[in-house]
Write a protein that holds these residues in place. Structure first.
Motif, PDB file in Angstrom:
ATOM      1  N   MET A  89     -21.999   1.207  35.927  1.00 56.02           N
ATOM      2  CA  MET A  89     -22.313   2.508  35.332  1.00 56.02           C
ATOM      3  C   MET A  89     -21.214   3.516  35.647  1.00 56.02           C
ATOM      4  O   MET A  89     -20.773   4.261  34.778  1.00 56.02           O
ATOM      5  CB  MET A  89     -23.660   2.997  35.902  1.00 56.02           C
ATOM      6  N   ARG A  90     -20.761   3.508  36.900  1.00 51.90           N
ATOM      7  CA  ARG A  90     -19.706   4.436  37.309  1.00 51.90           C
ATOM      8  C   ARG A  90     -18.446   4.186  36.477  1.00 51.90           C
ATOM      9  O   ARG A  90     -17.827   5.114  35.950  1.00 51.90           O
ATOM     10  CB  ARG A  90     -19.410   4.246  38.794  1.00 51.90           C
ATOM     11  N   GLY A  91     -18.089   2.908  36.350  1.00 54.17           N
ATOM     12  CA  GLY A  91     -16.890   2.563  35.599  1.00 54.17           C
ATOM     13  C   GLY A  91     -16.974   3.003  34.145  1.00 54.17           C
ATOM     14  O   GLY A  91     -16.062   3.632  33.615  1.00 54.17           O
ATOM     15  N   ASN A  92     -18.116   2.709  33.511  1.00 56.31           N
ATOM     16  CA  ASN A  92     -18.305   3.108  32.108  1.00 56.31           C
ATOM     17  C   ASN A  92     -18.209   4.604  31.954  1.00 56.31           C
ATOM     18  O   ASN A  92     -17.591   5.127  31.033  1.00 56.31           O
ATOM     19  CB  ASN A  92     -19.689   2.677  31.615  1.00 56.31           C
ATOM     20  N   MET A  93     -18.871   5.289  32.863  1.00 51.32           N
ATOM     21  CA  MET A  93     -18.930   6.750  32.798  1.00 51.32           C
ATOM     22  C   MET A  93     -17.519   7.323  32.931  1.00 51.32           C
ATOM     23  O   MET A  93     -17.134   8.209  32.179  1.00 51.32           O
ATOM     24  CB  MET A  93     -19.829   7.231  33.938  1.00 51.32           C
ATOM     25  N   LEU A  94     -16.758   6.786  33.883  1.00 52.60           N
ATOM     26  CA  LEU A  94     -15.402   7.301  34.091  1.00 52.60           C
ATOM     27  C   LEU A  94     -14.553   7.055  32.851  1.00 52.60           C
ATOM     28  O   LEU A  94     -13.771   7.915  32.447  1.00 52.60           O
ATOM     29  CB  LEU A  94     -14.756   6.619  35.298  1.00 52.60           C
ATOM     30  N   GLU A  95     -14.743   5.881  32.251  1.00 55.98           N
ATOM     31  CA  GLU A  95     -13.952   5.576  31.064  1.00 55.98           C
ATOM     32  C   GLU A  95     -14.288   6.563  29.945  1.00 55.98           C
ATOM     33  O   GLU A  95     -13.401   7.114  29.303  1.00 55.98           O
ATOM     34  CB  GLU A  95     -14.238   4.152  30.618  1.00 55.98           C
ATOM     35  N   VAL A  96     -15.563   6.789  29.753  1.00 56.70           N
ATOM     36  CA  VAL A  96     -15.980   7.681  28.671  1.00 56.70           C
ATOM     37  C   VAL A  96     -15.545   9.122  28.956  1.00 56.70           C
ATOM     38  O   VAL A  96     -15.101   9.829  28.062  1.00 56.70           O
ATOM     39  CB  VAL A  96     -17.505   7.592  28.455  1.00 56.70           C
ATOM     40  N   LEU A  97     -15.643   9.531  30.208  1.00 56.73           N
ATOM     41  CA  LEU A  97     -15.262  10.900  30.542  1.00 56.73           C
ATOM     42  C   LEU A  97     -13.781  11.156  30.274  1.00 56.73           C
ATOM     43  O   LEU A  97     -13.363  12.293  30.097  1.00 56.73           O
ATOM     44  CB  LEU A  97     -15.578  11.198  32.009  1.00 56.73           C
ATOM     45  N   GLY A  98     -12.997  10.078  30.255  1.00 56.43           N
ATOM     46  CA  GLY A  98     -11.578  10.238  29.970  1.00 56.43           C
ATOM     47  C   GLY A  98     -11.263  10.280  28.486  1.00 56.43           C
ATOM     48  O   GLY A  98     -10.130  10.495  28.095  1.00 56.43           O
ATOM     49  N   GLN A  99     -12.286  10.064  27.652  1.00 57.51           N
ATOM     50  CA  GLN A  99     -12.059  10.040  26.209  1.00 57.51           C
ATOM     51  C   GLN A  99     -11.823  11.451  25.670  1.00 57.51           C
ATOM     52  O   GLN A  99     -12.287  12.431  26.238  1.00 57.51           O
ATOM     53  CB  GLN A  99     -13.279   9.446  25.494  1.00 57.51           C
ATOM     54  N   GLN A 100     -11.133  11.486  24.534  1.00 57.28           N
ATOM     55  CA  GLN A 100     -10.806  12.801  23.994  1.00 57.28           C
ATOM     56  C   GLN A 100     -12.015  13.544  23.440  1.00 57.28           C
ATOM     57  O   GLN A 100     -12.036  14.763  23.426  1.00 57.28           O
ATOM     58  CB  GLN A 100      -9.739  12.666  22.915  1.00 57.28           C
ATOM     59  N   TYR A 101     -13.041  12.794  22.993  1.00 57.80           N
ATOM     60  CA  TYR A 101     -14.167  13.538  22.430  1.00 57.80           C
ATOM     61  C   TYR A 101     -14.920  14.307  23.504  1.00 57.80           C
ATOM     62  O   TYR A 101     -15.648  15.245  23.205  1.00 57.80           O
ATOM     63  CB  TYR A 101     -15.097  12.638  21.606  1.00 57.80           C
ATOM     64  N   ILE A 102     -14.725  13.902  24.755  1.00 61.24           N
ATOM     65  CA  ILE A 102     -15.299  14.683  25.854  1.00 61.24           C
ATOM     66  C   ILE A 102     -14.539  16.003  25.977  1.00 61.24           C
ATOM     67  O   ILE A 102     -15.114  17.080  26.127  1.00 61.24           O
ATOM     68  CB  ILE A 102     -15.229  13.885  27.168  1.00 61.24           C
ATOM     69  N   LEU A 103     -13.208  15.882  25.859  1.00 58.10           N
ATOM     70  CA  LEU A 103     -12.376  17.087  25.879  1.00 58.10           C
ATOM     71  C   LEU A 103     -12.727  17.982  24.693  1.00 58.10           C
ATOM     72  O   LEU A 103     -12.816  19.198  24.817  1.00 58.10           O
ATOM     73  CB  LEU A 103     -10.911  16.649  25.810  1.00 58.10           C
ATOM     74  N   THR A 104     -12.935  17.339  23.532  1.00 56.71           N
ATOM     75  CA  THR A 104     -13.333  18.100  22.348  1.00 56.71           C
ATOM     76  C   THR A 104     -14.622  18.854  22.621  1.00 56.71           C
ATOM     77  O   THR A 104     -14.741  20.041  22.316  1.00 56.71           O
ATOM     78  CB  THR A 104     -13.581  17.154  21.150  1.00 56.71           C
ATOM     79  N   ALA A 105     -15.582  18.130  23.223  1.00 58.04           N
ATOM     80  CA  ALA A 105     -16.877  18.756  23.496  1.00 58.04           C
ATOM     81  C   ALA A 105     -16.712  19.942  24.434  1.00 58.04           C
ATOM     82  O   ALA A 105     -17.329  20.991  24.256  1.00 58.04           O
ATOM     83  CB  ALA A 105     -17.829  17.732  24.103  1.00 58.04           C
ATOM     84  N   ARG A 106     -15.838  19.780  25.421  1.00 54.80           N
ATOM     85  CA  ARG A 106     -15.605  20.898  26.350  1.00 54.80           C
ATOM     86  C   ARG A 106     -14.932  22.053  25.608  1.00 54.80           C
ATOM     87  O   ARG A 106     -15.262  23.215  25.820  1.00 54.80           O
ATOM     88  CB  ARG A 106     -14.724  20.449  27.511  1.00 54.80           C
ATOM     89  N   ALA A 107     -13.972  21.694  24.727  1.00 51.19           N
ATOM     90  CA  ALA A 107     -13.252  22.735  24.003  1.00 51.19           C
ATOM     91  C   ALA A 107     -14.182  23.503  23.078  1.00 51.19           C
ATOM     92  O   ALA A 107     -13.979  24.672  22.801  1.00 51.19           O
ATOM     93  CB  ALA A 107     -12.108  22.119  23.210  1.00 51.19           C
ATOM     94  N   LYS A 108     -15.236  22.817  22.602  1.00 54.29           N
ATOM     95  CA  LYS A 108     -16.214  23.496  21.765  1.00 54.29           C
ATOM     96  C   LYS A 108     -16.922  24.584  22.538  1.00 54.29           C
ATOM     97  O   LYS A 108     -17.567  25.445  21.948  1.00 54.29           O
ATOM     98  CB  LYS A 108     -17.294  22.500  21.318  1.00 54.29           C
ATOM     99  N   GLY A 109     -16.876  24.473  23.857  1.00 55.31           N
ATOM    100  CA  GLY A 109     -17.573  25.451  24.675  1.00 55.31           C
ATOM    101  C   GLY A 109     -18.976  25.010  25.014  1.00 55.31           C
ATOM    102  O   GLY A 109     -19.831  25.822  25.347  1.00 55.31           O
TER     103      GLY A 109
END
Lengths: 302, 321
Positions: free
Chosen positions: B207-227
């Protein structure tokens, strides 16, 4: 400091002052000193409202880091970010929403910048539901989505209920742009937004961005490794190398009269595919500063 | 989708026949059969043994025996246990339920603990808390479950806080329904914990590994950029994508619900299928063994099917035609 509007009294939209970002390197062996990569090393930039600035440099020069710092997606180690006259570098994260509305980002890879689990409708609507007052009703949201999709040139009828993986790279990037525009931002940071697409699609998207700028009064901050791509659309170009801005000038000036050796290499690479900018023999003293060469042309010296 | 499920069920039939055949051949390849032990017993006459040999068709070729067994299976007759001297279904039924109960408890404990732990560790990557979790994960993962079970049993014997093995207390019958439930739950604690601690360790890491991989994805950055608020970024965007590979695992886990606990069952004297199967194999109680194996096969196929359906439901990129 550099990259002034030139015509005096311009309305500065985003101002980055002395931004620094150091990443620690893992230290091993007997060397106990912590070492750092100077990803962004004391960089200052102004972007006037309605003006396009391109930040150009090779991979790893710190340009993406600078873009993310500007949006406060990652914290800076020094310097300040002034947006529309207000210093936002020390505002706590939870109050940033107001500013995030005004500056949005389009990322390089359209295959990973859209959440694969969300339909286009969901992707577009998510930001709208954040600011209820802007689009309070379903109808208003639907109208806005239709308007944006039309604006970015996506016309398939069932588009809203489809998932990102059903689109081509160019279409996805159009969706990403529509997504960024949902809340009517003033500034769009385009981080290598067209780099992963083929030349024809690149051209289409550049034209689209120019149209959108007219229509929505946008200010663009391009981040790219390729001078040729940004040539058409940018008014100003800043060249970044190893965390520093080595030259900044109006676009025509950079192409006509490149002064810094690294800019010359980049230009050669933009014209001739075989030329690879290597930066060999370029020395930059820690105290080097940008010196005005006249006509808004600044070059790193020292 | 319905067509796909139907197709999967059709494919499952030859698969089950194959499992049945393999089990049958394997167990008949070992020398001797149940009657050999009976033969050594002077109480049985030659006639009786010959009668049983004929009854169970041990004198016929293997193929005939196999076909006969399959025929019975189709009528839902699992055969007769030599060892327990009752029809197989009557022993298997209750044992199946006990094992299912134990495995389900272990399974729930594993997932309820491991998933939040993995998320927590991923969100505090390389910080003190993450290092602690990873350290204990390695320790727990390295300890064999039977050893843990023995440690727990030793602790229980010293403190008297929990019952020592078994499933019921001596006075179980006289308890009220509520008392019966708590009694079984108290007996469940040790085997379920021994069963799940190792799994928690590895599932947490996945779970930790999957989560870390996903957190590094750009759509996470996109989501953060959305505010978006950080909670929404993590639980809506990151978690939904990180949970994907675990759904496949969930299917496998389901299939091992009936077979995964044998060792623990034997140590904690839990009256489940695992300990039953061990006795059955050792006493060459072939119909019992084959029935148990078949149950495992059915669970495996159903588990995989459930995982596939779950994946298709969770991930829009996966569609079965």
């Amino acid at each position: 400091m550099p990259v002034e509007g030139g015509d005096g009294g311009v309305d500065v939209l985003l101002e980055l002052k002395n931004i620094k970002k150091f990443f620690p390197i893992k230290h091993g062996g007997t060397d106990k000193r912590q070492r750092f990569v100077r990803a962004v090393d004391d960089v200052s930039l102004d972007i006037a409202s309605g003006e396009n600035l391109s930040l150009v440099g090779e991979s790893g020069c710190g340009k993406t880091t600078l873009g993310r710092i500007a949006l406060r997606l990652i914290p800076a180690d020094g310097g300040s970010i002034v947006f529309n006259g207000e210093d936002i570098s020390r505002i706590p994260n939870r109050y940033l929403k107001e500013y995030r509305k005004n500056m949005q980002m389009v990322f390089q890879d359209p295959y990973s910048s859209l959440d694969p689990r969300f339909t286009v409708r969901h992707i577009l609507r998510e930001a709208m539901t954040l600011t209820m007052n802007a689009y309070p009703t379903e109808d208003a949201q639907r109208d806005r989505m239709a308007e944006l999709l039309e604006a970015v040139g996506l016309r398939q009828p069932d588009i809203l209920s489809r998932y990102p993986h059903e689109f081509s790279g160019g279409e996805r990037q159009r969706i990403a742009i529509a997504r960024a525009l949902v809340l009517n931002p003033r500034l769009l940071i385009l981080d290598e937004a067209v780099s992963s697409l083929d030349v024809i699609i690149q051209q289409q998207l550049i034209n689209l961005l120019a149209d959108l700028q007219q229509r929505y009064h946008l200010t663009y901050f391009f981040i790219s490794h390729n001078l040729r791509v940004v040539k058409k659309i940018s008014r100003k170009i800043a060249v970044m190398y190893q965390g520093k801005i080595v030259e900044a000038a109006p676009a025509e000036e950079i192409f006509r009269n490149p002064l810094h050796p690294y800019t010359k290499e980049l230009l050669a690479a933009a014209i001739d595919y075989k030329a690879i900018p290597h930066g060999r023999g370029i020395q930059m003293a820690p105290k080097a500063r940008l010196v005005d060469q006249g006509q808004g042309h600044f070059v790193l010296e020292g | 989708m319905l067509k796909y499920i139907l197709k999967r069920f059709l494919v499952a039939v030859p698969m089950l026949l194959g499992i049945a055949l393999l089990t049958f051949v394997l167990i008949r390849m070992t020398p001797g059969n149940y009657l050999d032990t009976v033969r050594l017993d002077p109480q049985f006459s030659q006639e009786t043994i010959a009668y049983y040999e004929k009854l169970y068709q041990f004198d016929k070729p293997l193929l005939v025996q196999y076909i006969q067994w399959i025929k019975n299976l189709l009528r839902l007759e699992l055969g007769y246990s030599f060892h327990y001297n009752v029809p197989v279904y009557r022993i298997i039924g209750s044992r199946l339920w006990n094992t299912f109960l134990l495995s389900l408890a272990g399974f729930l404990l594993t997932w309820v603990v491991a998933i939040p732990l993995g998320i927590w560790a991923a969100l505090h990557r390389n910080q003190f808390i993450d290092r602690c979790i990873q350290f204990f994960s390695y320790v727990c993962f390295s300890l064999p479950s039977f050893f843990l079970a023995m440690l727990f049993l030793f602790w229980a014997s010293q403190s008297g806080a929990l019952p020592l093995g078994g499933m019921y207390s001596p006075g179980f019958e006289s308890l009220k329904p509520w008392g019966q439930l708590t009694d079984i739950l108290r007996h469940l604690v040790i085997p379920a914990m021994a069963l799940s601690i190792g799994s928690i360790a590895w599932l947490q890491r996945i779970m930790r590994g999957n989560m870390l991989e996903v957190l590094g994805q750009q759509y996470i950055l996109t989501a953060r950029a959305k505010g978006l608020p950080e909670n929404r970024v993590i639980y809506l965007h990151a978690l939904r994508n990180a949970i994907n590979p675990l759904i496949t695992l969930l299917g496998y886990e389901f299939s091992s619900l009936l077979s995964g606990a044998a060792l623990i069952e034997i140590i904690c004297s839990w009256p489940g299928l695992g300990s039953l199967m061990l006795t059955a194999v050792r006493s060459k109680d072939i119909y019992l063994v084959m029935a148990s194996m078949l149950m495992g096969g059915v669970m495996f196929i159903v588990g995989n099917l459930l995982a596939d359906i779950g994946l298709a439901k969770a991930d829009p990129r996966i569609r079965y035609e």
